[in-house]
Enzyme design. Sequence first.
Site, PDB file in Angstrom:
ATOM      1  N   TYR A 128     -41.100  29.957  82.255  1.00 40.96           N
ATOM      2  CA  TYR A 128     -42.180  29.663  81.294  1.00 40.96           C
ATOM      3  C   TYR A 128     -41.938  30.424  79.981  1.00 40.96           C
ATOM      4  CZ  TYR A 128     -45.693  27.255  84.291  1.00 40.96           C
ATOM      5  OH  TYR A 128     -46.399  26.367  85.059  1.00 40.96           O
ATOM      6  N   SER A 129     -41.929  31.786  80.084  1.00 45.41           N
ATOM      7  CA  SER A 129     -41.951  32.630  78.877  1.00 45.41           C
ATOM      8  C   SER A 129     -40.649  32.547  78.089  1.00 45.41           C
ATOM      9  CB  SER A 129     -42.180  34.089  79.257  1.00 45.41           C
ATOM     10  OG  SER A 129     -43.319  34.202  80.056  1.00 45.41           O
ATOM     11  N   GLU A 245     -51.043  31.039  90.453  1.00 45.47           N
ATOM     12  CA  GLU A 245     -50.354  32.309  90.230  1.00 45.47           C
ATOM     13  C   GLU A 245     -51.355  33.460  90.207  1.00 45.47           C
ATOM     14  OE1 GLU A 245     -47.884  32.289  86.742  1.00 45.47           O
ATOM     15  OE2 GLU A 245     -47.304  34.388  86.971  1.00 45.47           O
ATOM     16  N   GLU A 386     -55.566  40.998  78.834  1.00 45.91           N
ATOM     17  CA  GLU A 386     -56.370  40.711  77.628  1.00 45.91           C
ATOM     18  C   GLU A 386     -56.628  39.203  77.548  1.00 45.91           C
ATOM     19  OE1 GLU A 386     -53.575  42.619  77.559  1.00 45.91           O
ATOM     20  OE2 GLU A 386     -54.552  44.560  77.284  1.00 45.91           O
TER      21      GLU A 386
HETATM   22  C1  LIG Z   1     -42.137  42.297  84.840  1.00 54.21           C
HETATM   23  C2  LIG Z   1     -42.456  40.955  84.255  1.00 54.21           C
HETATM   24  C3  LIG Z   1     -42.102  39.823  84.960  1.00 54.21           C
HETATM   25  C4  LIG Z   1     -42.331  38.546  84.418  1.00 54.21           C
HETATM   26  N1  LIG Z   1     -41.903  37.440  85.103  1.00 54.21           N
HETATM   27  C5  LIG Z   1     -41.953  36.239  84.503  1.00 54.21           C
HETATM   28  C6  LIG Z   1     -41.349  35.095  85.099  1.00 54.21           C
HETATM   29  O1  LIG Z   1     -40.789  35.153  86.210  1.00 54.21           O
HETATM   30  N2  LIG Z   1     -41.376  33.929  84.437  1.00 54.21           N
HETATM   31  C7  LIG Z   1     -41.998  33.788  83.225  1.00 54.21           C
HETATM   32  O2  LIG Z   1     -42.005  32.684  82.693  1.00 54.21           O
HETATM   33  N3  LIG Z   1     -42.593  34.855  82.624  1.00 54.21           N
HETATM   34  C8  LIG Z   1     -42.573  36.066  83.217  1.00 54.21           C
HETATM   35  N4  LIG Z   1     -43.143  37.163  82.612  1.00 54.21           N
HETATM   36  C9  LIG Z   1     -43.689  37.001  81.259  1.00 54.21           C
HETATM   37  C10 LIG Z   1     -45.169  37.220  81.124  1.00 54.21           C
HETATM   38  O3  LIG Z   1     -45.891  36.113  81.558  1.00 54.21           O
HETATM   39  C11 LIG Z   1     -45.433  37.562  79.635  1.00 54.21           C
HETATM   40  O4  LIG Z   1     -44.857  38.835  79.389  1.00 54.21           O
HETATM   41  C12 LIG Z   1     -46.899  37.607  79.325  1.00 54.21           C
HETATM   42  O5  LIG Z   1     -47.446  36.306  79.330  1.00 54.21           O
HETATM   43  C13 LIG Z   1     -47.182  38.247  77.940  1.00 54.21           C
HETATM   44  O6  LIG Z   1     -46.394  37.663  76.948  1.00 54.21           O
HETATM   45  P1  LIG Z   1     -45.504  38.559  75.961  1.00 54.21           P
HETATM   46  O7  LIG Z   1     -44.720  39.537  76.769  1.00 54.21           O
HETATM   47  O8  LIG Z   1     -44.753  37.639  75.053  1.00 54.21           O
HETATM   48  O9  LIG Z   1     -46.526  39.417  75.105  1.00 54.21           O
HETATM   49  P2  LIG Z   1     -47.356  38.916  73.831  1.00 54.21           P
HETATM   50  O10 LIG Z   1     -47.909  37.568  74.095  1.00 54.21           O
HETATM   51  O11 LIG Z   1     -46.521  39.120  72.622  1.00 54.21           O
HETATM   52  O12 LIG Z   1     -48.550  39.949  73.822  1.00 54.21           O
HETATM   53  C14 LIG Z   1     -48.407  41.295  73.346  1.00 54.21           C
HETATM   54  C15 LIG Z   1     -49.749  42.008  73.490  1.00 54.21           C
HETATM   55  O13 LIG Z   1     -50.753  41.362  72.688  1.00 54.21           O
HETATM   56  C16 LIG Z   1     -51.857  40.954  73.495  1.00 54.21           C
HETATM   57  N5  LIG Z   1     -52.350  39.654  73.039  1.00 54.21           N
HETATM   58  C17 LIG Z   1     -51.606  38.562  72.720  1.00 54.21           C
HETATM   59  N6  LIG Z   1     -52.420  37.539  72.350  1.00 54.21           N
HETATM   60  C18 LIG Z   1     -53.690  37.980  72.450  1.00 54.21           C
HETATM   61  C19 LIG Z   1     -54.987  37.384  72.224  1.00 54.21           C
HETATM   62  N7  LIG Z   1     -55.101  36.130  71.838  1.00 54.21           N
HETATM   63  N8  LIG Z   1     -56.090  38.152  72.438  1.00 54.21           N
HETATM   64  C20 LIG Z   1     -55.976  39.433  72.863  1.00 54.21           C
HETATM   65  N9  LIG Z   1     -54.785  40.057  73.098  1.00 54.21           N
HETATM   66  C21 LIG Z   1     -53.661  39.349  72.886  1.00 54.21           C
HETATM   67  C22 LIG Z   1     -51.302  40.857  74.907  1.00 54.21           C
HETATM   68  O14 LIG Z   1     -52.291  41.049  75.876  1.00 54.21           O
HETATM   69  C23 LIG Z   1     -50.286  41.992  74.921  1.00 54.21           C
HETATM   70  O15 LIG Z   1     -50.935  43.216  75.182  1.00 54.21           O
HETATM   71  C24 LIG Z   1     -42.962  38.442  83.139  1.00 54.21           C
HETATM   72  C25 LIG Z   1     -43.344  39.589  82.463  1.00 54.21           C
HETATM   73  C26 LIG Z   1     -43.098  40.839  82.994  1.00 54.21           C
HETATM   74  C27 LIG Z   1     -43.501  42.059  82.204  1.00 54.21           C
END
Ligand SMILES: Cc1cc2nc3c(=O)[nH]c(=O)nc-3n(C[C@H](O)[C@H](O)[C@H](O)COP(=O)(O)OP(=O)(O)OC[C@H]3O[C@@H](n4cnc5c(N)ncnc54)[C@H](O)[C@@H]3O)c2cc1C
Length: 399
Positions: A128-129, A245, A386
């Site tokens: 996804y990400s 999930e 969040e």
């Molecule tokens: C260990 C680990 C395993 C993972 N495994 C998978 C996987 O197998 N497959 C997959 O697809 N993804 C995976 N992920 C990804 C995960 O779903 C994303 O990290 C998560 O959705 C957050 O996205 P980001 O890291 O881009 O942070 P960002 O979206 O950039 O967010 C950064 C910060 O800003 C805050 N924020 C962002 N938007 C808002 C808003 N609108 N309101 C308030 N706060 C906000 C967030 O809460 C966070 O604190 C994994 C992540 C981790 C850390």
Amino acid sequence: MDLTFTADELAFRDEVRTFLRERLPQDIATRVKNGLPVRAEDYTRWQQILHKQGWAAPSWPKQFGGTGWGPVQLHIYDEEASAAGAPRTIPFGLKMVAPVIMAFGNPAQQQRFLPRILSGEDWWCQGYSEPGAGSDLASLKTRAERQGDHYIVNGQKTWNTLGQHANWIFCLVRSDPNAPKQQQGISFLLIDMKTPGITVRPIITMDGAHEVNEVWFENVKVPVENRIGEENKGWTYAKFLLGHERTNIAGVGASKRELGRLKDIAAKEHKNGKPLSEDPLFAARIAQVEVDLMALEITNLRALSAEAEKRAPGPEASVLKIKGTEIQQTLTELMMYAVGPYALPFHRESSEEGDLKSVAGPGYAAPLAATYCNARKVTIYGGSNEIQRNIISQMILGL
Ligand SMILES: Cc1cc2nc3c(=O)[nH]c(=O)nc-3n(C[C@H](O)[C@H](O)[C@H](O)COP(=O)(O)OP(=O)(O)OC[C@H]3O[C@@H](n4cnc5c(N)ncnc54)[C@H](O)[C@@H]3O)c2cc1C
């Protein structure tokens, strides 16, 4: 709500206990109970044992090879398996893509993929990400261009959990970059990880583990028959999957086991000549997390009952995700406090080998810092907490 088990439920609990006593490999249980890393081959070995028993997919309907258990049986099973030290089942196949295939896949896809998920032959991961598309998932850029009966996929996924062991990945891809809304141009593809053009690169996390990866796609040819449902309707299937999930993330049984471990450690550690468990401040912190866990358990049971009535998990799954992950983090934090500086020495290799030796302090202190660091992820993945709060405020509270 009547919380006492019926005679049938107690008989079921005994059956589960007997099975776990006889069939759960002790080397795996020892790792789980002591917070040591569980290896890929351990997960597969356990999945195969469960498959032989007919218990590989407790929450699946019977028609697809599930157990057909009701919510109370599911709850009992989770509780007993966690307490016995069974590893969690890897969710990407069993609990994420499988419900999507059952609900939106065609019969050919159901026959092709579901039995191999059950047997543990296929290991799935989640694509996804992307860099720049995490919370704002709909802005994803991985491109799928239709060429006859194939898509050509180009782009990058990130934070892909355990993809180094996977032979299949489910991906969200942009199939129509000109759709009026970002959510409308996305498709849901099932991709064989052995297809030429896929590269998996490790990301090493601060606990020293190789748990997450980047996955790169360069002109990867994916048959159209591997698309779930309709082209450009992938966002609907993606959201359905995320609800599954998040209920899975609550982790009640595992947190109960960890609470037991915390109490054991607190009874062995001393402060001012007395067991730490008798220190009023520390005892109050343990009591608080235990109360939170009891409340989560009841809420989780309510969500399980709703699922049993064929209602897909809704926004209430966000409540489970937030509370479940906060409790998991608090437990790792309290275990660190309990042993103090003895948690600091860290030797990843001996943990990998299943060794509980510590260079200083008691053996049980050895993996605690790594577990604490690793648990920072739980409030981020599956949609950050969040974002879950935003969902609750909009969808439940109507703010
Ligand atoms: C260990 C680990 C395993 C993972 N495994 C998978 C996987 O197998 N497959 C997959 O697809 N993804 C995976 N992920 C990804 C995960 O779903 C994303 O990290 C998560 O959705 C957050 O996205 P980001 O890291 O881009 O942070 P960002 O979206 O950039 O967010 C950064 C910060 O800003 C805050 N924020 C962002 N938007 C808002 C808003 N609108 N309101 C308030 N706060 C906000 C967030 O809460 C966070 O604190 C994994 C992540 C981790 C850390």
